[in-house]
Design a protein around this motif. Structure first.
Motif, PDB file in Angstrom:
ATOM      1  N   LEU A 179       0.852  -1.211   0.176  1.00  0.00           N
ATOM      2  CA  LEU A 179       0.131   0.097   0.094  1.00  0.00           C
ATOM      3  C   LEU A 179       0.844   1.376  -0.018  1.00  0.00           C
ATOM      4  O   LEU A 179       0.728   2.193  -0.770  1.00  0.00           O
ATOM      5  CB  LEU A 179      -1.055   0.070   1.194  1.00  0.00           C
ATOM      6  N   GLY A 180       1.789   1.254   0.846  1.00  0.00           N
ATOM      7  CA  GLY A 180       2.926   2.516   0.886  1.00  0.00           C
ATOM      8  C   GLY A 180       3.622   2.749  -0.337  1.00  0.00           C
ATOM      9  O   GLY A 180       3.699   3.821  -0.736  1.00  0.00           O
ATOM     10  N   SER A 229       1.371   3.756  -3.226  1.00  0.00           N
ATOM     11  CA  SER A 229       1.039   5.200  -2.706  1.00  0.00           C
ATOM     12  C   SER A 229       2.061   6.034  -3.122  1.00  0.00           C
ATOM     13  O   SER A 229       1.838   7.317  -3.765  1.00  0.00           O
ATOM     14  CB  SER A 229       0.796   5.262  -1.279  1.00  0.00           C
ATOM     15  N   ALA A 230       3.371   5.891  -2.886  1.00  0.00           N
ATOM     16  CA  ALA A 230       4.551   6.454  -2.998  1.00  0.00           C
ATOM     17  C   ALA A 230       4.963   6.509  -4.636  1.00  0.00           C
ATOM     18  O   ALA A 230       4.994   7.898  -5.013  1.00  0.00           O
ATOM     19  CB  ALA A 230       5.847   5.986  -2.225  1.00  0.00           C
ATOM     20  N   LYS A 231       4.731   5.564  -5.249  1.00  0.00           N
ATOM     21  CA  LYS A 231       4.620   5.578  -6.682  1.00  0.00           C
ATOM     22  C   LYS A 231       3.826   6.563  -7.664  1.00  0.00           C
ATOM     23  O   LYS A 231       4.245   7.140  -8.247  1.00  0.00           O
ATOM     24  CB  LYS A 231       4.717   4.207  -7.350  1.00  0.00           C
ATOM     25  N   ARG A 232       2.787   6.375  -6.959  1.00  0.00           N
ATOM     26  CA  ARG A 232       1.504   6.969  -7.517  1.00  0.00           C
ATOM     27  C   ARG A 232       1.036   8.371  -6.960  1.00  0.00           C
ATOM     28  O   ARG A 232       0.050   8.809  -6.697  1.00  0.00           O
ATOM     29  CB  ARG A 232       0.304   6.381  -7.527  1.00  0.00           C
ATOM     30  N   ARG A 233       2.167   8.931  -6.372  1.00  0.00           N
ATOM     31  CA  ARG A 233       1.981  10.227  -5.417  1.00  0.00           C
ATOM     32  C   ARG A 233       0.918  11.211  -6.087  1.00  0.00           C
ATOM     33  O   ARG A 233       1.237  11.566  -7.242  1.00  0.00           O
ATOM     34  CB  ARG A 233       3.288  10.703  -5.261  1.00  0.00           C
ATOM     35  N   ASN A 234       0.144  11.528  -5.095  1.00  0.00           N
ATOM     36  CA  ASN A 234      -1.067  12.504  -5.434  1.00  0.00           C
ATOM     37  C   ASN A 234      -1.827  12.218  -6.644  1.00  0.00           C
ATOM     38  O   ASN A 234      -2.346  13.033  -7.332  1.00  0.00           O
ATOM     39  CB  ASN A 234      -0.132  13.885  -5.966  1.00  0.00           C
ATOM     40  N   GLU A 235      -1.853  10.834  -6.948  1.00  0.00           N
ATOM     41  CA  GLU A 235      -2.929  10.519  -7.976  1.00  0.00           C
ATOM     42  C   GLU A 235      -3.927   9.970  -7.081  1.00  0.00           C
ATOM     43  O   GLU A 235      -3.724   9.641  -5.731  1.00  0.00           O
ATOM     44  CB  GLU A 235      -2.018   9.303  -8.718  1.00  0.00           C
ATOM     45  N   PRO A 236      -5.108   9.606  -7.770  1.00  0.00           N
ATOM     46  CA  PRO A 236      -6.380   8.930  -7.157  1.00  0.00           C
ATOM     47  C   PRO A 236      -5.740   7.794  -6.055  1.00  0.00           C
ATOM     48  O   PRO A 236      -6.290   7.885  -5.193  1.00  0.00           O
ATOM     49  CB  PRO A 236      -7.138   8.631  -8.088  1.00  0.00           C
ATOM     50  N   THR A 237      -4.988   6.811  -6.558  1.00  0.00           N
ATOM     51  CA  THR A 237      -4.565   5.705  -5.967  1.00  0.00           C
ATOM     52  C   THR A 237      -4.000   5.979  -4.722  1.00  0.00           C
ATOM     53  O   THR A 237      -4.238   5.639  -3.633  1.00  0.00           O
ATOM     54  CB  THR A 237      -3.573   4.808  -6.896  1.00  0.00           C
ATOM     55  N   ILE A 257       4.064   5.446   7.255  1.00  0.00           N
ATOM     56  CA  ILE A 257       5.630   5.530   7.165  1.00  0.00           C
ATOM     57  C   ILE A 257       6.417   5.017   5.801  1.00  0.00           C
ATOM     58  O   ILE A 257       7.362   5.678   5.396  1.00  0.00           O
ATOM     59  CB  ILE A 257       6.454   4.678   8.339  1.00  0.00           C
ATOM     60  N   GLU A 258       5.811   4.075   5.304  1.00  0.00           N
ATOM     61  CA  GLU A 258       6.367   3.389   4.163  1.00  0.00           C
ATOM     62  C   GLU A 258       6.259   4.288   3.054  1.00  0.00           C
ATOM     63  O   GLU A 258       7.012   4.465   2.101  1.00  0.00           O
ATOM     64  CB  GLU A 258       5.694   2.128   3.646  1.00  0.00           C
ATOM     65  N   ARG A 259       5.035   4.816   3.184  1.00  0.00           N
ATOM     66  CA  ARG A 259       4.789   6.065   1.692  1.00  0.00           C
ATOM     67  C   ARG A 259       5.942   7.158   1.933  1.00  0.00           C
ATOM     68  O   ARG A 259       6.492   7.369   1.112  1.00  0.00           O
ATOM     69  CB  ARG A 259       3.462   6.376   1.876  1.00  0.00           C
ATOM     70  N   SER A 260       5.832   7.646   3.235  1.00  0.00           N
ATOM     71  CA  SER A 260       6.821   9.013   3.266  1.00  0.00           C
ATOM     72  C   SER A 260       8.243   8.549   3.068  1.00  0.00           C
ATOM     73  O   SER A 260       8.829   9.369   2.363  1.00  0.00           O
ATOM     74  CB  SER A 260       6.639   9.472   4.568  1.00  0.00           C
ATOM     75  N   THR A 261       8.771   7.335   3.592  1.00  0.00           N
ATOM     76  CA  THR A 261      10.119   7.170   3.233  1.00  0.00           C
ATOM     77  C   THR A 261      10.456   6.886   1.795  1.00  0.00           C
ATOM     78  O   THR A 261      11.366   6.978   1.315  1.00  0.00           O
ATOM     79  CB  THR A 261      10.711   5.928   4.148  1.00  0.00           C
ATOM     80  N   ALA A 266      14.649   2.003   2.118  1.00  0.00           N
ATOM     81  CA  ALA A 266      13.371   2.769   2.786  1.00  0.00           C
ATOM     82  C   ALA A 266      12.918   2.025   3.806  1.00  0.00           C
ATOM     83  O   ALA A 266      11.934   2.564   4.373  1.00  0.00           O
ATOM     84  CB  ALA A 266      12.479   2.905   1.298  1.00  0.00           C
ATOM     85  N   GLN A 267      13.185   0.697   4.026  1.00  0.00           N
ATOM     86  CA  GLN A 267      12.692   0.067   5.119  1.00  0.00           C
ATOM     87  C   GLN A 267      13.265   0.190   6.476  1.00  0.00           C
ATOM     88  O   GLN A 267      12.402   0.046   7.470  1.00  0.00           O
ATOM     89  CB  GLN A 267      12.849  -1.582   4.799  1.00  0.00           C
ATOM     90  N   LEU A 268      14.279   0.923   6.479  1.00  0.00           N
ATOM     91  CA  LEU A 268      14.901   1.379   7.975  1.00  0.00           C
ATOM     92  C   LEU A 268      13.753   2.041   8.830  1.00  0.00           C
ATOM     93  O   LEU A 268      13.587   1.629   9.890  1.00  0.00           O
ATOM     94  CB  LEU A 268      16.206   2.039   7.929  1.00  0.00           C
ATOM     95  N   PRO A 269      13.204   3.033   8.398  1.00  0.00           N
ATOM     96  CA  PRO A 269      12.315   3.604   9.506  1.00  0.00           C
ATOM     97  C   PRO A 269      11.039   2.657   9.720  1.00  0.00           C
ATOM     98  O   PRO A 269      10.494   2.806  10.884  1.00  0.00           O
ATOM     99  CB  PRO A 269      11.681   4.942   8.730  1.00  0.00           C
TER     100      PRO A 269
END
Lengths: 526, 317
Positions: free
Chosen positions: B99-100, B103-111, B199-203, B235-238
């Motif tokens: 999910l994260g 979300s990060a890949k499709r940042r600011n898109e409907p997904t 967290i996954e998304r933001s990192t 990206a997985q450390l946090p």
């Protein structure tokens, strides 16, 4: 013992009365199965560590033990009298009421094949006192026990204890199995009852199976019984709806209609041997004045509170005595029902003013963690505020804290409290423990000092003649109710949700008794 | 442990009065107090308790299961709570990480918006309410899952309670176990899932903006390859940190979940212990919770080294 049913109503949402579905969850089917016609009975609470009647107390464990063990006598169908179980015929009582003699049936045997003897009976009654277990108080009125012969036992009491017949329902254990093996016995119990021990899993289940060589006349129809427990009411009710349970214990008032409305479930209920009440601190503070207690009676409507929060799972009760005792002793319940006042705020205000209680007085009402008793306390609190009192503290305490406070007699701790009592079907259980002066600080938190009433209660315990006892109890109760030491509130039904495929299941007034195969019923799972 | 000992002992209420009910004699009270050492001053009880714990003895339950060794109680209940907690984390990680990342890949898109709303709902919804709703829908109305209890997957077929006694194969036990586990697992795991997903998304968003990622893009490496091979692991450390910290929250959440689903694990045990003033049970469960948390933190630290080669233990840098 005091009623201690803590209800955490976290899930009233589930009371939304979903349509009953008979489709069984995998592995949770009810009704007939490969392993015979076994009953799954869901209790309210979990069990003690040991299934040993000498040490265990508490209703859930007693309900299991009742199937494994038997007493010399047991309660009849409506708990108005005792009937022989291991005993042969009625007990013989000496004229002075101090010596009781019972015969044991020749054919009575334990599940290990040994005969039930007078020595076993003697051991079973002596062990709680010798080992100083929690149950010592149940049998400590016995001065000595003598095994006259193999099948005859004689009890000599310290005083003529009139309610000793109910003590004779005490469970009998085999001395040869338990003596010197006390620790293990509770985890592998042996009795003389129609169901025998299989196993238990801590916090999960207890399993019993039919003892095929049972000595008695009533062989159970069921092949066995499994007990589990679900504390949360809504979840328990969901269990009978979805087929996870065959029988559930205690249908709460807010879910009563839901269960009644289920297609495949019926409610079996009997009024319990219980009494719930509002009690006053007669020791310190304004409630030491009977006029103030009467004013509190005027300040709220007990009838309305019971109608809203207890019925249909319970009934209004106007005296300390549950209906079974009222019936058996022919007590004047109708007269006692006339004593409480209807709600009249003006009258209450007037009485408070007469008694010199200022509207700035800080009231303190404490209740245990139980929704119904809380509702009574809250009704009183609202009534006092309506009268004009500005400072009414109403606290729902958890049991540990409540039990520390309710019998101190200190105004700082409470002016009033709500509590319940369940006991044996004898008036002594509902007078001595609640009003005797010698039990202040213990089970009597009222500190009501009326020497005449106290004497009546104490004398009635030792009076062998039932009619004389009856008059004593009526006289004492008249004064107690007129003086408003308690405001009697309600009694609860022992209620069970029973799946339709379970036949002949009956409720019983004694909450520890789950009749499965008796002289009046024999449960089956079809 | 010290704090808990003195806190529990200072709660109003007496275990003996709860145990003996309203009618004990003075002798009975004295006898029970002596039996459990409750007649001694609190500092002496504390020192005795420390000495017992040092020898691995957690004492006997006073009220929850009077006379039962606390260690035995815990051994019965701990597997249940561990199964629930580990499953909840497995569910949380398995759903939150994809999910994260998406979300990060499709940042600011409907997904991305949908995923963020799901996370927001997950973070802000009380777990017990989720549990109730799941029971109403999936147990009561749809009758798909049981409403209560848990089945341990290592239960022998044909043994135990009626639920498991009617099984013949390990597969049946496993199916039962999964059926019983799904609703409580989702209940307990939703909050973790939502937190990890955020967290996954933001990192991932930060990592995808690093210089070496830009360089990879400039070389024409496909975006999916960049995410999978270059961005995901660092990206997985946090996320690992959050999972480690989430362990303590999950143990707290297990208490509520066990109540809602009538699961007799450690959560219910500690609550029963507190209500019934069963000091040894409260202390024992607290110690076990503490140890479990420490183990979680150690595993988290070890995971750092596995996830990020730059982290090394026991070597001079």
């Amino acid at each position: 013992m005091a009623q201690r049913i803590s209800e955490l109503s976290r899930r009233r949402l589930l009371a939304s009365g979903a349509a009953a579905s008979a489709v069984a969850i995998a592995g949770c089917t009810g009704g007939s199965s490969d392993d015979g016609n076994e009953l799954l009975f869901t209790q309210e609470k979990g069990w003690a560590y040991a299934f040993d009647p000498i040490v265990a107390n508490g209703v859930p464990t007693a309900q299991v033990n009742e199937q494994i063990y038997e007493g010399l006598y047991t309660y009849n169908e409506d708990a108005t009298d005792i009937v022989p179980e291991l005993a042969d015929g009625e007990p013989e009582v000496s004229d002075d009421g101090v010596t009781w003699t019972a015969e044991i049936k020749d054919e009575a045997t334990f599940q290990n094949g040994d005969d039930v003897t007078a020595e076993d009976v003697k051991y079973s009654f002596e062990a709680p006192v010798d080992e100083e277990t929690e149950n010592a108080a149940e049998v400590n009125m016995i001065e000595s026990i003598e095994a006259i012969d193999d099948k005859t036992v004689e009890f000599n009491l310290e005083y003529p204890y009139a309610a000793f017949d109910t003590t004779l329902t005490w469970s009998i254990v085999p001395k040869s199995e338990r003596d010197g093996n006390e620790e293990e016995f509770g985890h592998d119990p042996v009795g003389s009852g129609p169901l025998q021990w299989v196993e238990w899993e801590d916090g999960q289940y207890v399993m019993l199976e039919r003892w095929d060589d049972y000595w008695g006349e009533e062989q159970p129809n069921i092949s066995g019984i499994e007990f589990d427990f679900v504390e949360e009411q809504s979840t328990r009710v969901t269990g009978i709806e979805t087929g996870e349970s065959d029988v559930i214990e205690t249908v709460p008032p807010q879910l009563w209609e839901d269960v009644e409305g289920m297609d495949d479930v019926t409610i079996e209920s009997s009024l319990g041997i219980g009494y719930f009440y509002l009690a006053f601190n007669c020791n310190e503070g304004p409630t030491a004045d009977p006029q103030v207690r009467e004013a509190v009676d005027y300040a709220f409507s007990m009838d309305d509170a019971i109608g809203s929060f207890v019925e249909p799972a319970g009934v209004r009760q106007y005296s300390p005595f549950p209906q079974s005792i009222v019936d058996a002793w022919d007590f004047p319940a109708d007269e006692w029902a006339e004593i409480p006042h209807d709600r009249d705020i003006d009258q209450a205000r007037e009485l408070f003013e007469d008694a010199g209680v200022g509207m700035d007085y800080e009231w303190n009402i404490i209740v245990p963690p139980d929704d119904m008793r809380e509702a009574i306390g809250e009704s009183v609190s609202n009534g006092l505020q309506e009268v004009g009192f500005e400072n009414v503290t109403f606290e729902r305490l958890e049991w540990g804290t409540f039990l520390d406070l309710y019998a101190t007699g200190s105004e700082d701790d409470y002016n009033m409290y709500t509590l319940g009592w369940s006991g044996s079907p004898d008036p002594e259980a509902f007078t001595y423990y609640l009003f005797a002066q010698e039990l202040e600080e213990s089970t009597n938190g009222t500190y009501y000092r009326n020497d005449e009433v106290d004497q009546l209660i104490m004398d009635a315990r030792e009076e062998p003649d039932q009619e004389t006892r009856r008059e004593m109890y009526i006289e004492a109760t008249n004064t107690i109710l007129e003086d408003r030491v308690h405001l009697p509130a309600y009694n609860m039904y022992n209620s069970y949700g029973v799946a339709d495929y379970v036949s002949d299941f009956q409720s019983h007034p004694d909450s520890a008794t789950i009749p499965l195969s008796t002289h009046f019923n024999n449960v089956d799972v079809e | 442990m010290t704090i808990v000992f003195f806190l529990v002992n200072s709660i109003p209420g007496d275990p003996v009065s709860i145990m003996l009910g309203p009618t004990p004699s003075a002798e009975q009270i004295a006898e029970v107090q002596a039996k459990y050492g409750l007649d001694k001053p609190i500092y002496e009880r504390y020192l005795n308790y420390l000495a017992s714990v040092a020898q691995g003895d957690l004492g006997e339950s006073i009220n929850v299961n009077s006379g039962m060794p606390v260690s035995e109680l815990i051994m019965n209940r701990l597997p249940i709570t561990l199964l629930l907690t580990v499953s909840a984390f497995a569910f949380a990680i398995a759903t939150a990480v994809p999910l994260g990342v998406i979300s990060a890949k499709r940042r600011n898109e409907p997904t991305d918006h949908v995923a963020r709303i799901v996370s927001l709902i997950g973070v802000s919804t009380p777990s017990f309410w989720i549990g109730l709703m799941l029971i109403i829908v999936f147990a009561t109305h749809l009758d798909l899952f049981p409403s209560r209890g848990l089945v341990l997957p290592w239960t022998e077929p044909g043994t135990g309670s009626r639920v498991t006694r009617r099984t013949e194969t390990r597969l049946e036990i496993l199916v039962l176990s999964v059926k019983h586990l799904i609703l409580p697992m989702i209940t307990l795991g939703t909050l973790q899932m939502a937190q990890i997903a955020r967290i996954e998304r933001s990192t991932m968003v930060d990592t995808l903006q690093d210089e070496y990622i830009k360089l990879a893009r400039a070389y024409g490496v496909p975006e999916n390859t960049i995410v999978r091979k270059h961005a995901f692991r660092p990206a997985q450390l946090p996320v690992i940190t959050i999972i480690g910290l989430g362990l303590s929250t999950a143990l707290g959440g297990a208490v509520l979940t066990e109540f809602v689903f009538e699961i007799n694990g450690m959560g219910r045990l500690i609550i029963q212990g507190i209500y019934q003033r069963d000091y040894p049970v409260v202390m024992g469960t607290t110690i076990v919770f503490g140890i479990t948390y420490l183990v979680g933190v150690i595993i988290t630290d070890i995971s750092y080294a596995y996830i990020d080669p730059r982290v090394k233990y026991g070597e001079e840098q």
